[in-house]
Design a protein around this motif. Structure first.
Motif, PDB file in Angstrom:
ATOM      1  N   ASN A  31      -3.305  -8.326  -0.260  1.00 44.61           N
ATOM      2  CA  ASN A  31      -2.830  -8.550   1.265  1.00 44.61           C
ATOM      3  C   ASN A  31      -1.944  -7.663   1.794  1.00 44.61           C
ATOM      4  O   ASN A  31      -2.482  -7.150   3.011  1.00 44.61           O
ATOM      5  CB  ASN A  31      -2.341  -9.902   1.265  1.00 44.61           C
ATOM      6  CG  ASN A  31      -3.058 -11.212   0.963  1.00 44.61           C
ATOM      7  OD1 ASN A  31      -4.049 -11.406   0.838  1.00 44.61           O
ATOM      8  ND2 ASN A  31      -2.392 -12.068   0.385  1.00 44.61           N
ATOM      9  N   HIS A  32      -1.263  -6.975   0.988  1.00 46.66           N
ATOM     10  CA  HIS A  32      -0.317  -5.863   1.423  1.00 46.66           C
ATOM     11  C   HIS A  32      -1.316  -4.463   1.839  1.00 46.66           C
ATOM     12  O   HIS A  32      -1.408  -3.738   2.815  1.00 46.66           O
ATOM     13  CB  HIS A  32       0.620  -5.224   0.574  1.00 46.66           C
ATOM     14  CG  HIS A  32       1.720  -6.257   0.556  1.00 46.66           C
ATOM     15  ND1 HIS A  32       1.938  -7.046  -0.745  1.00 46.66           N
ATOM     16  CD2 HIS A  32       2.737  -6.638   1.260  1.00 46.66           C
ATOM     17  CE1 HIS A  32       2.983  -7.552  -0.527  1.00 46.66           C
ATOM     18  NE2 HIS A  32       3.448  -7.548   0.679  1.00 46.66           N
ATOM     19  N   ASP A  34      -4.777  -4.545   2.241  1.00 42.69           N
ATOM     20  CA  ASP A  34      -5.686  -4.983   3.413  1.00 42.69           C
ATOM     21  C   ASP A  34      -4.808  -4.882   4.899  1.00 42.69           C
ATOM     22  O   ASP A  34      -5.458  -4.326   5.744  1.00 42.69           O
ATOM     23  CB  ASP A  34      -5.994  -6.264   3.148  1.00 42.69           C
ATOM     24  CG  ASP A  34      -7.050  -6.663   2.368  1.00 42.69           C
ATOM     25  OD1 ASP A  34      -7.523  -5.734   1.921  1.00 42.69           O
ATOM     26  OD2 ASP A  34      -7.202  -7.818   2.059  1.00 42.69           O
ATOM     27  N   GLN A  35      -3.466  -4.904   4.802  1.00 39.60           N
ATOM     28  CA  GLN A  35      -2.594  -4.630   6.055  1.00 39.60           C
ATOM     29  C   GLN A  35      -2.632  -3.144   6.269  1.00 39.60           C
ATOM     30  O   GLN A  35      -2.970  -2.914   7.725  1.00 39.60           O
ATOM     31  CB  GLN A  35      -1.360  -5.283   5.677  1.00 39.60           C
ATOM     32  CG  GLN A  35      -1.207  -6.403   6.079  1.00 39.60           C
ATOM     33  CD  GLN A  35       0.222  -7.097   5.436  1.00 39.60           C
ATOM     34  OE1 GLN A  35       1.063  -6.226   5.484  1.00 39.60           O
ATOM     35  NE2 GLN A  35       0.501  -8.215   5.307  1.00 39.60           N
ATOM     36  N   HIS A  38      -6.219  -1.986   7.504  1.00 38.16           N
ATOM     37  CA  HIS A  38      -6.432  -2.110   8.830  1.00 38.16           C
ATOM     38  C   HIS A  38      -5.959  -1.492   9.845  1.00 38.16           C
ATOM     39  O   HIS A  38      -6.422  -1.039  10.623  1.00 38.16           O
ATOM     40  CB  HIS A  38      -6.092  -3.808   9.001  1.00 38.16           C
ATOM     41  CG  HIS A  38      -5.911  -4.241  10.609  1.00 38.16           C
ATOM     42  ND1 HIS A  38      -7.210  -4.236  11.169  1.00 38.16           N
ATOM     43  CD2 HIS A  38      -5.124  -4.416  11.281  1.00 38.16           C
ATOM     44  CE1 HIS A  38      -6.928  -4.805  12.415  1.00 38.16           C
ATOM     45  NE2 HIS A  38      -5.530  -4.771  12.611  1.00 38.16           N
ATOM     46  N   LEU A  39      -4.611  -1.225   9.704  1.00 35.27           N
ATOM     47  CA  LEU A  39      -4.074  -0.151  10.331  1.00 35.27           C
ATOM     48  C   LEU A  39      -4.632   1.287  10.256  1.00 35.27           C
ATOM     49  O   LEU A  39      -5.032   1.877  11.323  1.00 35.27           O
ATOM     50  CB  LEU A  39      -2.357   0.056   9.939  1.00 35.27           C
ATOM     51  CG  LEU A  39      -1.771  -0.939  10.376  1.00 35.27           C
ATOM     52  CD1 LEU A  39      -0.334  -0.937   9.823  1.00 35.27           C
ATOM     53  CD2 LEU A  39      -1.480  -1.146  11.988  1.00 35.27           C
ATOM     54  N   TRP A  68       4.544   4.207   4.390  1.00 35.28           N
ATOM     55  CA  TRP A  68       4.395   2.744   4.883  1.00 35.28           C
ATOM     56  C   TRP A  68       5.251   1.763   4.369  1.00 35.28           C
ATOM     57  O   TRP A  68       6.114   1.004   5.139  1.00 35.28           O
ATOM     58  CB  TRP A  68       2.943   2.319   5.527  1.00 35.28           C
ATOM     59  CG  TRP A  68       2.898   1.340   6.317  1.00 35.28           C
ATOM     60  CD1 TRP A  68       3.090   1.735   7.713  1.00 35.28           C
ATOM     61  CD2 TRP A  68       2.354   0.119   6.001  1.00 35.28           C
ATOM     62  NE1 TRP A  68       2.914   0.225   8.246  1.00 35.28           N
ATOM     63  CE2 TRP A  68       2.513  -0.464   7.334  1.00 35.28           C
ATOM     64  CE3 TRP A  68       1.941  -0.490   4.923  1.00 35.28           C
ATOM     65  CZ2 TRP A  68       1.666  -2.015   7.650  1.00 35.28           C
ATOM     66  CZ3 TRP A  68       1.592  -1.834   5.169  1.00 35.28           C
ATOM     67  CH2 TRP A  68       1.517  -2.520   6.322  1.00 35.28           C
ATOM     68  N   LYS A  72       8.550  -0.438   5.602  1.00 29.03           N
ATOM     69  CA  LYS A  72       8.564  -1.629   5.759  1.00 29.03           C
ATOM     70  C   LYS A  72       9.535  -2.313   4.797  1.00 29.03           C
ATOM     71  O   LYS A  72      10.179  -3.544   5.032  1.00 29.03           O
ATOM     72  CB  LYS A  72       7.155  -2.346   5.280  1.00 29.03           C
ATOM     73  CG  LYS A  72       6.091  -2.161   6.501  1.00 29.03           C
ATOM     74  CD  LYS A  72       4.834  -2.719   6.028  1.00 29.03           C
ATOM     75  CE  LYS A  72       4.769  -4.273   5.793  1.00 29.03           C
ATOM     76  NZ  LYS A  72       5.059  -5.155   6.802  1.00 29.03           N
ATOM     77  N   ASP A 114       4.868  -2.602  12.572  1.00 29.15           N
ATOM     78  CA  ASP A 114       3.858  -2.084  11.618  1.00 29.15           C
ATOM     79  C   ASP A 114       3.250  -0.967  12.226  1.00 29.15           C
ATOM     80  O   ASP A 114       2.852  -0.040  11.472  1.00 29.15           O
ATOM     81  CB  ASP A 114       2.813  -3.360  11.219  1.00 29.15           C
ATOM     82  CG  ASP A 114       3.475  -4.057  10.229  1.00 29.15           C
ATOM     83  OD1 ASP A 114       4.311  -3.801   9.366  1.00 29.15           O
ATOM     84  OD2 ASP A 114       2.933  -4.940   9.770  1.00 29.15           O
ATOM     85  N   ASP A 115       2.770  -0.868  13.588  1.00 30.20           N
ATOM     86  CA  ASP A 115       2.194   0.015  14.248  1.00 30.20           C
ATOM     87  C   ASP A 115       2.931   1.392  14.310  1.00 30.20           C
ATOM     88  O   ASP A 115       2.340   2.373  14.044  1.00 30.20           O
ATOM     89  CB  ASP A 115       1.620  -0.335  15.520  1.00 30.20           C
ATOM     90  CG  ASP A 115       0.457  -1.095  15.481  1.00 30.20           C
ATOM     91  OD1 ASP A 115      -0.741  -1.071  15.153  1.00 30.20           O
ATOM     92  OD2 ASP A 115       0.722  -2.320  15.841  1.00 30.20           O
ATOM     93  N   TYR A 118       3.098   2.851  10.854  1.00 26.41           N
ATOM     94  CA  TYR A 118       2.149   3.721  10.360  1.00 26.41           C
ATOM     95  C   TYR A 118       1.978   5.078  11.094  1.00 26.41           C
ATOM     96  O   TYR A 118       1.849   6.041  10.440  1.00 26.41           O
ATOM     97  CB  TYR A 118       0.853   2.810  10.679  1.00 26.41           C
ATOM     98  CG  TYR A 118      -0.531   3.648  10.427  1.00 26.41           C
ATOM     99  CD1 TYR A 118      -0.849   3.669   8.954  1.00 26.41           C
ATOM    100  CD2 TYR A 118      -1.268   4.467  11.256  1.00 26.41           C
ATOM    101  CE1 TYR A 118      -1.940   4.434   8.670  1.00 26.41           C
ATOM    102  CE2 TYR A 118      -2.046   5.320  10.853  1.00 26.41           C
ATOM    103  CZ  TYR A 118      -2.675   5.197   9.502  1.00 26.41           C
ATOM    104  OH  TYR A 118      -3.751   5.878   8.970  1.00 26.41           O
TER     105      TYR A 118
END
Length: 210
Positions: A31-32, A34-35, A38-39, A68, A72, A114-115, A118
């Motif tokens: 899941n991490h 995938d995050q 996605h970014l 990243w 986080k 998150d953006d 990134y």
């Protein structure tokens, strides 16, 4: 607010899509990952170019990935460094400690975005890669740069008794001594970090301004 960008992969999968959980220095799951992917896809047209001076392209993306998660981790306490890798990747853990000492990084860590993370992680990846390359290239240990472009973030999966990995750990030590001495005696690392973060902030504000 600026519009969002989409991308299409030209000629197949984008390099960051090949990243695996094992590339992370932090304890993460799919899941991490995938995050992050996605970014990376979301901002591909804005931040497309990895320098890949010291590392190969995939490992350079892994450096962005780890930047990243580092950012986080200041807000998500379940994101912690994998202790098994702190020995294997002594350069990276050393630089993470140094980043935490820099004021502009501490200011950024007051956010949880998150953006923004990134943008900063990407620019830090390029800036630190270039700083390491320039620092080692000017030293008596420049020959280690030829080996660094081989598999890096997955090297820990190999048997440490193998010839390649014996060389891997030896070269880590050689490079770390130079980088640590440079940071202790010069301001170039701090300058590179400040420049990268400020560039990321400018780009972020440009694409998110009203």
């Amino acid at each position: 607010m600026a519009h969002y960008y989409t991308y299409q992969s030209i000629g197949g999968m984008m390099m960051f899509q090949q990243l695996q959980v094992e590339h992370s220095l932090f304890h993460i799951d799919e899941n991490h990952m995938d995050q992050f992917k996605h970014l990376a896809a979301k901002w591909q047209t804005i931040l497309p170019n990895i320098h890949a001076k010291c590392l190969n392209e995939l490992d350079s993306w892994a450096a962005v990935l780890n930047n990243w998660f580092f950012l986080k981790s200041q807000h998500h306490h379940n994101l912690v460094l994998n202790p098994i890798k702190t020995f294997d990747y002594s350069i990276n853990t050393f630089l993470i400690d140094e980043l935490q000492r820099i004021q502009i990084i501490r200011k950024i860590n007051k956010n949880d975005n998150d953006d923004l993370y990134y943008f900063i992680a990407f620019q830090l990846g390029n800036a630190i890669d270039l700083w390491i390359y320039n620092t080692i290239q000017k030293s008596a240990e420049a020959d280690v740069l030829r080996q660094a472009r081989r598999s890096y973030f997955l090297a820990y999966l190999h048997d440490r008794c193998q010839v390649y990995n014996a060389s891997f750990y030896h070269n880590q030590t050689r490079m770390l001594k130079i980088l640590a001495q440079t940071i202790r005696t010069q301001n170039c690392f701090r300058v590179a970090v400040h420049s990268a973060v400020n560039q990321a902030l400018d780009m972020y504000e440009q694409y998110f301004k009203e």
